[in-house]
Design a protein around this motif. Sequence first.
Motif, mmCIF file in Angstrom:
data_model
loop_
_atom_site.group_PDB
_atom_site.id
_atom_site.type_symbol
_atom_site.label_atom_id
_atom_site.label_comp_id
_atom_site.label_asym_id
_atom_site.label_seq_id
_atom_site.Cartn_x
_atom_site.Cartn_y
_atom_site.Cartn_z
ATOM 1 N N CYS A 199 0.842 -1.193 0.000
ATOM 2 C CA CYS A 199 0.000 0.000 0.000
ATOM 3 C C CYS A 199 0.880 1.246 0.000
ATOM 4 C CB CYS A 199 -0.896 -0.015 1.238
ATOM 5 S SG CYS A 199 -1.964 1.433 1.389
ATOM 6 N N ARG A 200 0.454 2.259 -0.754
ATOM 7 C CA ARG A 200 1.219 3.506 -0.826
ATOM 8 C C ARG A 200 1.204 4.269 0.494
ATOM 9 N NH1 ARG A 200 -1.499 6.824 -5.237
ATOM 10 N NH2 ARG A 200 -3.194 5.358 -5.022
ATOM 11 N N ARG A 201 0.186 4.058 1.310
ATOM 12 C CA ARG A 201 0.070 4.830 2.558
ATOM 13 C C ARG A 201 0.593 4.071 3.774
ATOM 14 N NH1 ARG A 201 -5.779 7.618 1.502
ATOM 15 N NH2 ARG A 201 -5.050 8.997 -0.135
ATOM 16 N N CYS A 202 0.112 2.845 3.963
ATOM 17 C CA CYS A 202 0.487 2.121 5.184
ATOM 18 C C CYS A 202 1.575 1.077 4.948
ATOM 19 C CB CYS A 202 -0.743 1.470 5.810
ATOM 20 S SG CYS A 202 -1.465 0.143 4.818
ATOM 21 N N ARG A 219 -2.932 0.245 -5.766
ATOM 22 C CA ARG A 219 -1.845 0.364 -4.795
ATOM 23 C C ARG A 219 -2.314 1.049 -3.520
ATOM 24 N NH1 ARG A 219 3.380 -0.926 -6.397
ATOM 25 N NH2 ARG A 219 4.059 0.312 -4.641
ATOM 26 N N LEU A 220 -3.587 0.801 -3.154
ATOM 27 C CA LEU A 220 -4.162 1.292 -1.905
ATOM 28 C C LEU A 220 -4.984 0.180 -1.278
ATOM 29 C CD1 LEU A 220 -5.430 4.865 -2.785
ATOM 30 C CD2 LEU A 220 -3.650 4.283 -1.151
ATOM 31 N N GLY A 221 -4.786 -0.042 0.005
ATOM 32 C CA GLY A 221 -5.575 -1.049 0.691
ATOM 33 C C GLY A 221 -6.978 -0.552 0.961
ATOM 34 N N PRO A 222 -7.904 -1.470 1.305
ATOM 35 C CA PRO A 222 -9.282 -1.063 1.537
ATOM 36 C C PRO A 222 -9.424 -0.084 2.704
ATOM 37 C CG PRO A 222 -8.986 -3.398 2.017
ATOM 38 C CD PRO A 222 -7.714 -2.900 1.425
ATOM 39 N N GLU A 223 -8.565 -0.176 3.711
ATOM 40 C CA GLU A 223 -8.635 0.740 4.844
ATOM 41 C C GLU A 223 -8.086 2.124 4.499
ATOM 42 O OE1 GLU A 223 -6.805 -2.142 5.039
ATOM 43 O OE2 GLU A 223 -8.306 -3.423 5.949
ATOM 44 N N CYS A 224 -7.223 2.197 3.497
ATOM 45 C CA CYS A 224 -6.579 3.469 3.142
ATOM 46 C C CYS A 224 -7.307 4.224 2.038
ATOM 47 C CB CYS A 224 -5.137 3.211 2.710
ATOM 48 S SG CYS A 224 -4.119 2.576 4.053
ATOM 49 N N ARG A 225 -8.287 3.587 1.419
ATOM 50 C CA ARG A 225 -9.026 4.263 0.352
ATOM 51 C C ARG A 225 -9.987 5.269 0.952
ATOM 52 N NH1 ARG A 225 -10.995 -0.864 -2.686
ATOM 53 N NH2 ARG A 225 -8.986 -1.845 -2.851
#
Length: 66
Positions: free
Chosen positions: A24-27, A40-46
């Motif tokens: 993931c790009r964030r976490c 490239r983003l997880g479901p929690e980070c979207r």
Amino acid sequence: MTDRAPEPLPGTAAAEAVRPRVTCRRCHRPLHDPESRILRLGPECRDPAERVARHEVDQDPLPGLD
């Protein structure tokens, strides 16, 4: 003797051809879902605000098509 094929050694091309690791790009957690891997983003980070809203627009008909 057994007829089993030998397992590939770690670090060889056959062992690395499984799937590249996508995080993931964030976490920076590993992603497994195909949609998450593409974005490239997880479901929690979207963030729902980041998604493009679709809206219908009234348009004139194309000329020649009746």
